[in-house]
Scaffold this motif. Structure first.
Motif, short mmCIF file in Angstrom:
data_model
loop_
_atom_site.label_atom_id
_atom_site.label_comp_id
_atom_site.label_asym_id
_atom_site.label_seq_id
_atom_site.Cartn_x
_atom_site.Cartn_y
_atom_site.Cartn_z
N GLY A 50 -7.14 -1.16 -5.91
CA GLY A 50 -7.77 -0.80 -4.44
C GLY A 50 -8.08 1.24 -4.14
O GLY A 50 -7.83 1.36 -5.02
N SER A 51 -8.59 0.81 -3.23
CA SER A 51 -9.06 2.31 -3.20
C SER A 51 -8.48 3.21 -2.99
O SER A 51 -6.59 2.70 -2.55
CB SER A 51 -9.85 2.45 -1.06
N ASP A 99 -12.65 -0.37 -6.02
CA ASP A 99 -12.71 0.32 -4.73
C ASP A 99 -12.72 1.71 -5.47
O ASP A 99 -12.51 1.93 -5.95
CB ASP A 99 -11.51 -0.31 -4.21
N PRO A 120 -2.22 -2.38 -4.31
CA PRO A 120 -2.86 -1.49 -3.46
C PRO A 120 -3.55 -0.59 -3.17
O PRO A 120 -3.50 0.17 -3.78
CB PRO A 120 -1.30 -2.17 -2.68
N ALA A 121 -3.99 -0.13 -1.73
CA ALA A 121 -5.00 1.76 -1.56
C ALA A 121 -3.89 2.20 -2.32
O ALA A 121 -2.39 1.53 -1.15
CB ALA A 121 -5.65 1.26 -0.02
N GLU A 131 -7.81 -6.73 -9.33
CA GLU A 131 -8.44 -5.41 -8.39
C GLU A 131 -7.58 -4.52 -8.27
O GLU A 131 -6.31 -4.38 -8.44
CB GLU A 131 -8.52 -6.05 -6.75
N GLU A 135 1.15 -1.64 -0.51
CA GLU A 135 0.15 0.04 0.03
C GLU A 135 1.05 1.00 0.14
O GLU A 135 1.28 1.24 0.82
CB GLU A 135 -0.97 -0.25 0.64
#
Length: 476
Positions: free
Chosen positions: A349-350, A372, A326-327, A347, A304
């Motif tokens: 991420g946020s 996200d 990742p975020a 994915e 992250e």
């Protein structure tokens, strides 16, 4: 002589009495005028203002009564919610949560000829429980105090349970977890009234063997785990370029640790060897002059905020071994123009690409199933997004504030379209929403172009949404 003395005494007493009368009159006038002047000065200086700038409320939870500092009795106050479907506000200033989302509440105060305004950013969320502090790993014999909380729940009765009491013990009164033997244990915190719960998994390891003395490196700080070197930092914080070695002594370099190079603001380039499989959280965070980096093709983990705040970074290629962005991975990389996703990314991420304002276009590959919250929020230069078939979930605020985006066509695999997903996309004129969408959040296309129109299939969820929320639409 006696008569003269008596007269003189009378005159003296009269003068004293007159003096005292004048003094008392002046004192009374002073006492009356000073408080009024002080109050007028205080009133002129103390402007009214709301006591908070933001507030989080919960569905089914408590309301919030707005508090105004320095409010005078003669002031008049009005309240207005920008989205009453999310948060209502009463005439007396009580904010009531209605639906998950965000809404600004504006407070207007009129005092004589002056008008003052204040804004409270209200976030409405679903109530939940959460373990807020717990270790992910422990060593046999170690103890750790866990913390947890309930959010938005009025009546609660909480319990703690362990999946394996041979691995760890837990004292409910002190909330202290004790590691007993190597293994994994799931710790669950539950509210028995609402049924809501949250669990964390803790890995317990045996105590490490006595560390051998490691050979020193002139530039890099490092640790050794399982016979492999992890770069943890540098001795010289003024470096302008780095060439990370593939070996330090007899140890192969396979990882760059958390925050290893964070804040090296003079570093412009870095070479990462092919042996590196993992890059930790914030490893290159705030390297504001870093212009280019080639991620090794064998990379399988990216932490992250790994490149957060790398304001000079212009492009990035995600290797095929990475399954999740990742975020915050590239949060605030304001010069980033191109992103190439690997073949395995599932994915995003946020806030992964939040405020990447130079990103002009992006293609979401068919392997991606989840984007996200705020993943591409406020990418203000983004003009084009291409979605390949495969995306299932587009979370809340995913493309919020992408002010140059003009049209989107969402893939036929999409099931969920989150609240405010395209809120504030001021140039967005067209959005095709497939019939596969089973659920839509509130305010998906709020604050888009005045000529905005949805393209939907009749009798679909998107069609019902357009009708219910009076969003202009056409059918296909």
């Amino acid at each position: 002589m006696k008569m003269e003395g008596k007269c003189a005494g009378n005159r003296g007493r009269k003068r004293l009495a007159a003096f005292l009368l004048i003094f008392m009159f002046a004192a009374a006038m002073f006492a009356e005028s000073m408080p009024a002047a002080a109050l007028q000065a205080a009133a002129a200086a103390a402007e009214p203002a709301v006591s908070v700038k933001s507030k989080t409320l919960y569905i089914g939870g408590d309301n919030y009564k707005i508090v105004i500092k320095n409010l005078a009795e003669s002031d008049t106050v009005t309240y207005k919610s920008a989205d009453a479907a999310v948060a209502k506000v009463t005439a007396s200033g009580v904010i009531k949560p209605v639906k998950v989302g965000k809404a600004n509440v504006t407070v207007t105060i009129k005092r004589a000829k002056n008008t003052y305004t204040g804004t409270i950013a209200v976030t409405v969320s679903n109530p939940y429980v959460k373990i807020t502090k717990a270790p992910s790993t422990m060593t046999v014999g170690e103890t750790a105090k866990l913390t947890a909380g309930t959010y938005g729940l009025k009546k609660t009765s909480v319990t703690w349970t362990l999946s394996d009491k041979t691995v760890a013990a837990f004292d409910v009164k002190t909330r202290v977890l004790t590691a007993k033997k190597a293994g994994t244990v799931k710790v669950t915190f539950k509210d028995t009234v609402s049924g809501k719960s949250h669990a964390v998994t803790v890995t317990v390891n045996d105590p490490p063997e006595e560390e051998e003395e490691l050979p020193e490196d002139e530039l890099f700080e490092y640790d050794v785990e399982d016979g492999q070197a992890i770069i943890t930092g540098v001795y010289d914080y003024s470096v302008t370029s780095l060439a990370i070695p593939n070996m330090i002594g007899k140890y192969k370099v396979t990882a760059i640790g958390d925050s290893a190079f964070e804040g090296l603001s003079d570093m412009k380039s870095v070479r990462i060897p092919a042996t590196v499989k993992s890059i930790g959280d914030s490893a290159f965070g705030l390297c504001s002059e870093l212009k280019s980096v080639a991620l090794p093709t064998g990379l399988t983990y990216l932490g992250e905020n790994a490149f957060e705040g790398c304001e000079a970074l212009t492009s990035i290629i995600i290797p095929d071994g990475i399954t999740a962005i990742p975020a915050g991975a590239f949060y605030g990389c304001s010069a980033l123009k191109t992103v190439t996703f690997g073949k395995a990314v599932k994915e995003i991420g946020s806030e992964a690409f939040y405020e990447c304002i130079s990103l002009g276009s992006v293609t979401i590959p068919s392997t991606v199933t989840l984007i996200d919250m705020d993943a591409f929020g406020y990418c203000e230069g983004l003009t084009s997004v291409t979605f390949k078939s495969g995306l299932k979930t587009l979370e809340d605020y995913a493309f919020e504030g992408c002010i140059k985006l003009t049209q989107v066509s969402l893939p036929s695999t999409l099931n969920y379209l989150g609240s405010s997903a395209f809120d504030g996309c001021e140039a967005l004129k067209s959005a095709t929403v497939p019939s596969s969408v089973e659920d839509m959040g509130s305010g998906v296309f709020d604050n888009c172009s005045e000529s905005f129109k949805m393209k939907v299939k009749k009798n679909s969820v998107a069609w019902e949404y357009a009708v219910d929320y009076e969003v202009p639409y056409s059918t296909y």
